[in-house]
Scaffold this motif. Structure first.
Motif, PDB file in Angstrom:
ATOM      1  N   ALA A 137      15.389  -2.924 -35.504  1.00 20.61           N
ATOM      2  CA  ALA A 137      13.899  -2.846 -35.668  1.00 20.61           C
ATOM      3  C   ALA A 137      13.565  -2.978 -37.226  1.00 20.61           C
ATOM      4  N   GLU A 138      13.078  -3.610 -37.892  1.00 20.41           N
ATOM      5  CA  GLU A 138      13.105  -3.760 -39.393  1.00 20.41           C
ATOM      6  C   GLU A 138      12.893  -2.478 -39.968  1.00 20.41           C
ATOM      7  N   GLY A 139      13.209  -2.678 -41.238  1.00 18.49           N
ATOM      8  CA  GLY A 139      14.641  -1.599 -42.033  1.00 18.49           C
ATOM      9  C   GLY A 139      15.755  -1.234 -41.481  1.00 18.49           C
ATOM     10  N   ARG A 140      15.911  -1.203 -40.132  1.00 18.27           N
ATOM     11  CA  ARG A 140      17.069  -0.405 -39.974  1.00 18.27           C
ATOM     12  C   ARG A 140      18.648  -2.213 -39.643  1.00 18.27           C
ATOM     13  N   ALA A 141      19.999  -1.154 -39.731  1.00 15.98           N
ATOM     14  CA  ALA A 141      20.640  -2.130 -40.041  1.00 15.98           C
ATOM     15  C   ALA A 141      21.000  -2.681 -38.498  1.00 15.98           C
ATOM     16  N   ALA A 142      21.561  -3.998 -38.724  1.00 15.27           N
ATOM     17  CA  ALA A 142      21.571  -4.623 -38.222  1.00 15.27           C
ATOM     18  C   ALA A 142      23.236  -5.137 -36.926  1.00 15.27           C
ATOM     19  N   ASN A 143      23.957  -4.704 -36.096  1.00 16.30           N
ATOM     20  CA  ASN A 143      25.510  -4.408 -35.969  1.00 16.30           C
ATOM     21  C   ASN A 143      25.632  -5.544 -35.300  1.00 16.30           C
ATOM     22  N   LEU A 144      25.946  -6.742 -35.874  1.00 20.70           N
ATOM     23  CA  LEU A 144      26.389  -8.091 -34.724  1.00 20.70           C
ATOM     24  C   LEU A 144      27.700  -8.213 -34.568  1.00 20.70           C
ATOM     25  N   PRO A 145      28.250  -7.600 -33.726  1.00 17.48           N
ATOM     26  CA  PRO A 145      29.864  -7.790 -33.172  1.00 17.48           C
ATOM     27  C   PRO A 145      30.035  -9.163 -32.979  1.00 17.48           C
ATOM     28  N   CYS A 146      31.660  -9.454 -33.413  1.00 20.29           N
ATOM     29  CA  CYS A 146      32.421 -10.637 -32.907  1.00 20.29           C
ATOM     30  C   CYS A 146      34.174 -10.139 -32.267  1.00 20.29           C
ATOM     31  N   ASN A 147      33.997 -11.445 -31.592  1.00 19.77           N
ATOM     32  CA  ASN A 147      35.484 -11.089 -30.663  1.00 19.77           C
ATOM     33  C   ASN A 147      36.466 -12.055 -30.979  1.00 19.77           C
ATOM     34  N   HIS A 148      37.960 -11.883 -31.775  1.00 16.15           N
ATOM     35  CA  HIS A 148      38.715 -12.631 -31.908  1.00 16.15           C
ATOM     36  C   HIS A 148      40.113 -12.387 -31.595  1.00 16.15           C
ATOM     37  N   SER A 149      39.952 -12.246 -30.354  1.00 10.20           N
ATOM     38  CA  SER A 149      41.149 -11.456 -29.557  1.00 10.20           C
ATOM     39  C   SER A 149      42.581 -12.666 -30.086  1.00 10.20           C
ATOM     40  N   THR A 150      42.315 -13.850 -29.912  1.00 10.35           N
ATOM     41  CA  THR A 150      43.331 -15.186 -30.288  1.00 10.35           C
ATOM     42  C   THR A 150      43.749 -15.276 -31.282  1.00 10.35           C
ATOM     43  N   ILE A 151      43.122 -14.192 -32.549  1.00 11.98           N
ATOM     44  CA  ILE A 151      42.648 -14.840 -34.035  1.00 11.98           C
ATOM     45  C   ILE A 151      44.526 -15.087 -34.597  1.00 11.98           C
ATOM     46  N   SER A 152      44.783 -15.749 -35.108  1.00 12.94           N
ATOM     47  CA  SER A 152      45.968 -16.410 -35.477  1.00 12.94           C
ATOM     48  C   SER A 152      45.242 -15.592 -37.285  1.00 12.94           C
ATOM     49  N   GLY A 153      47.763 -15.307 -37.587  1.00 15.29           N
ATOM     50  CA  GLY A 153      47.497 -14.740 -39.298  1.00 15.29           C
ATOM     51  C   GLY A 153      46.914 -15.113 -40.202  1.00 15.29           C
ATOM     52  N   ASN A 154      46.925 -17.073 -40.008  1.00 20.15           N
ATOM     53  CA  ASN A 154      45.943 -17.634 -42.022  1.00 20.15           C
ATOM     54  C   ASN A 154      44.983 -17.622 -41.492  1.00 20.15           C
ATOM     55  N   GLU A 155      43.912 -17.456 -40.587  1.00 16.40           N
ATOM     56  CA  GLU A 155      42.030 -17.964 -39.809  1.00 16.40           C
ATOM     57  C   GLU A 155      41.821 -16.273 -40.296  1.00 16.40           C
ATOM     58  N   TYR A 156      40.616 -17.471 -41.279  1.00 16.69           N
ATOM     59  CA  TYR A 156      39.766 -16.384 -41.632  1.00 16.69           C
ATOM     60  C   TYR A 156      39.133 -15.945 -40.894  1.00 16.69           C
ATOM     61  N   VAL A 157      37.858 -14.895 -40.994  1.00 15.37           N
ATOM     62  CA  VAL A 157      36.701 -15.316 -40.318  1.00 15.37           C
ATOM     63  C   VAL A 157      35.498 -15.174 -41.433  1.00 15.37           C
ATOM     64  N   TYR A 158      34.656 -16.431 -40.259  1.00 18.68           N
ATOM     65  CA  TYR A 158      34.140 -17.190 -41.635  1.00 18.68           C
ATOM     66  C   TYR A 158      32.028 -15.888 -40.715  1.00 18.68           C
ATOM     67  N   TRP A 159      31.044 -16.221 -41.162  1.00 14.83           N
ATOM     68  CA  TRP A 159      29.616 -16.237 -40.434  1.00 14.83           C
ATOM     69  C   TRP A 159      28.782 -17.021 -41.193  1.00 14.83           C
ATOM     70  N   TYR A 160      27.992 -17.422 -40.071  1.00 17.25           N
ATOM     71  CA  TYR A 160      26.769 -18.084 -41.103  1.00 17.25           C
ATOM     72  C   TYR A 160      26.059 -17.992 -40.099  1.00 17.25           C
ATOM     73  N   ARG A 161      24.387 -18.177 -40.564  1.00 17.32           N
ATOM     74  CA  ARG A 161      23.831 -17.726 -39.550  1.00 17.32           C
ATOM     75  C   ARG A 161      22.698 -19.090 -39.316  1.00 17.32           C
ATOM     76  N   GLN A 162      21.605 -19.520 -38.875  1.00 22.50           N
ATOM     77  CA  GLN A 162      20.494 -20.431 -38.347  1.00 22.50           C
ATOM     78  C   GLN A 162      18.904 -20.270 -38.163  1.00 22.50           C
ATOM     79  N   ILE A 163      18.475 -20.575 -39.022  1.00 25.99           N
ATOM     80  CA  ILE A 163      16.856 -19.916 -38.658  1.00 25.99           C
ATOM     81  C   ILE A 163      16.354 -21.209 -38.366  1.00 25.99           C
ATOM     82  N   HIS A 164      15.623 -20.766 -37.492  1.00 27.42           N
ATOM     83  CA  HIS A 164      14.837 -22.051 -36.715  1.00 27.42           C
ATOM     84  C   HIS A 164      14.914 -23.889 -37.255  1.00 27.42           C
ATOM     85  N   SER A 165      16.379 -24.040 -36.623  1.00 23.05           N
ATOM     86  CA  SER A 165      16.804 -25.331 -36.523  1.00 23.05           C
ATOM     87  C   SER A 165      16.475 -25.087 -38.127  1.00 23.05           C
TER      88      SER A 165
END
Lengths: 112, 112
Positions: B13-41
């Motif tokens: 809902a607008e105005g509320r917090a959006a919590n987006l989860p991501c599982n990366h159980s095989t991540i290695s010690g030197n890997e970073y987590v990046y987030w990107y988004r794409q708005i309608h193409s």
């Protein structure tokens, strides 16, 4: 906002024509990329460059070619366009230290 | 690069917090987590990245679990303009011969 530009934004062209999609960035990034994305589908890397005179093919096979004569410029060329080349082409460049990629607005290509 | 798993869609809902989860159980010690988004193409937009500490910028917060096997992107006050596909990507920065691998992401729909 990142300073990366793509022209044209939209292109409708007939089969057999040669086309060049332009991509320029003013951030001095050494790394540049071309991705292809069909509507509603995932992005796929088709070309990348780590600097002037460096070009590599990406994960998705493409009939397009690229060149990198200047740091800021990374054009993509299709020698003979076909309907199967209809897609959106996205250009990106990345900062060396963080490896964060900044994308242009894309070129939507339609080959009739 | 480590594989990530995200829910295909989420509503907020607008105005509320959006919590987006991501599982990366095989991540290695030197890997970073990046987030990107794409708005309608449009071209994807960088949001935030981190290694193991929680990170915050003007767009979002990134919470990474202590074992680094999962993370959560938080948009504190979602607006209609935050409706987009959100991608969680793990990678080693500047690793030769690799680039961002965009999976299917999470489609976030923000409604009034």
């Amino acid at each position: 906002e990142a300073d990366i530009y793509q022209t044209p934004r939209y292109l409708v062209i007939g089969t057999g024509k040669k086309i060049t999609l332009e991509c320029s960035q003013t951030m001095g990034h050494d790394k540049m990329y071309w991705y292809q994305q069909d509507p509603g589908m995932e992005l796929h890397l088709i070309h990348y460059s780590y600097g002037v005179n460096s070009t590599e093919k990406g994960d998705l096979s493409s009939e397009s070619t690229v060149s990198r004569i200047r740091t800021e410029h990374f054009p993509l060329t299709l020698e003979s366009a076909r309907p199967s080349h209809t897609s959106q082409y996205l250009c990106a460049s990345s900062d060396f230290y963080t490896d964060t990629q900044y994308f242009g607005p894309g070129t939507r290509l339609t080959v009739l | 690069d480590a594989k990530t798993t995200q829910p295909p869609s989420m509503d907020c809902a607008e105005g509320r917090a959006a919590n987006l989860p991501c599982n990366h159980s095989t991540i290695s010690g030197n890997e970073y987590v990046y987030w990107y988004r794409q708005i309608h193409s449009q071209g994807p937009q960088y949001i935030i990245h981190g290694l193991k500490n929680n990170e915050t910028n003007e767009m979002a917060s990134l919470i990474i679990t202590e074992d680094r096997k999962s993370s959560t992107l938080i948009l504190p006050h979602a607006t209609l303009r935050d409706t987009a596909v959100y991608y969680c990507i793990v990678r080693v920065p500047n690793q030769a011969g690799t680039a961002l691998i965009f999976g299917k992401g999470t489609t976030l729909s923000v409604s009034s």
